[in-house]
Design a protein around this motif. Structure first.
Motif, PDB file in Angstrom:
ATOM      1  N   TYR A   1       3.355   1.552  12.921  1.00  0.00           N
ATOM      2  CA  TYR A   1       3.153   0.995  11.584  1.00  0.00           C
ATOM      3  C   TYR A   1       4.491   0.548  10.993  1.00  0.00           C
TER       4      TYR A   1
ATOM      5  N   ASN B   1       1.266  -2.544   4.496  1.00  0.00           N
ATOM      6  CA  ASN B   1       1.409  -1.869   5.781  1.00  0.00           C
ATOM      7  C   ASN B   1       0.907  -2.786   6.891  1.00  0.00           C
TER       8      ASN B   1
ATOM      9  N   SER C   1       0.033  -3.111  10.905  1.00  0.00           N
ATOM     10  CA  SER C   1      -0.299  -2.351  12.110  1.00  0.00           C
ATOM     11  C   SER C   1       0.098  -3.175  13.334  1.00  0.00           C
TER      12      SER C   1
END
Length: 246
Positions: free
Chosen positions: A29, A68, A70
């Protein structure tokens, strides 16, 4: 002309770590924070696009907010002697105030408006102690789940299921008695109604007008109230017995 300094704050700043085993998808992440008072457009690029899946790989980070990202590494045959040469680049630019088409903004952007940060990728395999601990934890969780499944059928479904046969028979007998009592009250009620009808006919014949008194009303309503109360009680007991049978 040198490019502008990156305004986004990256976490981590320099390295994305992927922890094996790599027989399945491994996700790392990346947090991007925009501390400025302007909206910032961003893109995430990699030197190995077939090996990674990035979500989201582009977008807008509003002023004072974070996002965020991924980064999903696809399964592969891991070789501990092979060092990873994969790299990522986070490219950004200040969003125009009148932006309507983000793709158009990237195409028309000048080199001095672009900012970028680079991260390298690192692959790690868990230590043997970690693997042993994980396997033991998995065994403990599995055994706990099995014990719960084994013990669960023995648990009582409800508090009413603890009644024994003697109590059930007793309730059935009481229900029969209540039925008989209700039938008796119905017969009495019929007789009283017949008497009241006869009394009314006599009064109407003698006076020439219908006659009614509080005593008559009470005599008519009394049996009906008793029947109603007994019927409600009989219904409640019937529901309890129905649950026991189920």
């Amino acid at each position: 002309m040198a490019r502008a300094e990156q305004v986004l704050v990256l976490e981590p700043q320099h390295e994305l770590k992927f922890r094996g085993p790599f027989t399945d998808v491994v996700t790392a992440y990346l947090k991007l924070t925009n501390p400025t008072e302007r909206n910032v457009c961003f893109k995430v690029k990699t030197t190995a696009p077939r090996r990674y899946c990035v979500r989201p790989n582009s977008g807008v980070i509003y002023a004072g907010t974070s996002i965020n990202v991924s980064v999903m590494l696809q399964p592969f045959d891991y070789d501990p002697n092979e060092k990873s040469k994969h790299k990522f680049m986070v490219q950004s630019m200040l969003a125009p105030y009148d932006m309507t088409d983000m793709e158009g903004v990237w195409k028309e952007a000048k080199p001095e408006e672009l900012m970028d940060s680079k991260l390298r990728c690192a692959f790690e395999m868990p230590l043997e102690n970690d693997q042993t601990h994980e396997s033991e934890s998995t065994k403990i969780v599995s055994s706990s789940a099995s014990s719960v499944k084994t013990e669960h059928p023995s648990l009582p479904k409800s508090s009413s299921s603890s009644l024994d046969d003697a109590e059930v028979k007793k309730i059935m007998e009481e229900c029969k008695q209540l039925q008989m009592e209700v039938q008796r009250l119905r017969e009495e009620n019929k007789q009283i109604r017949r008497r009241m009808m006869d009394l009314r006919k006599r009064k109407m014949t003698a006076v020439g007008a219908p006659y009614s008194s509080p005593v008559t009303t009470m005599m008519e309503e009394g049996p009906f109230s008793s029947i109603l109360a007994l019927s409600v009680l009989f219904f409640v007991i019937g529901v309890i017995i129905g649950k026991l049978v189920i």
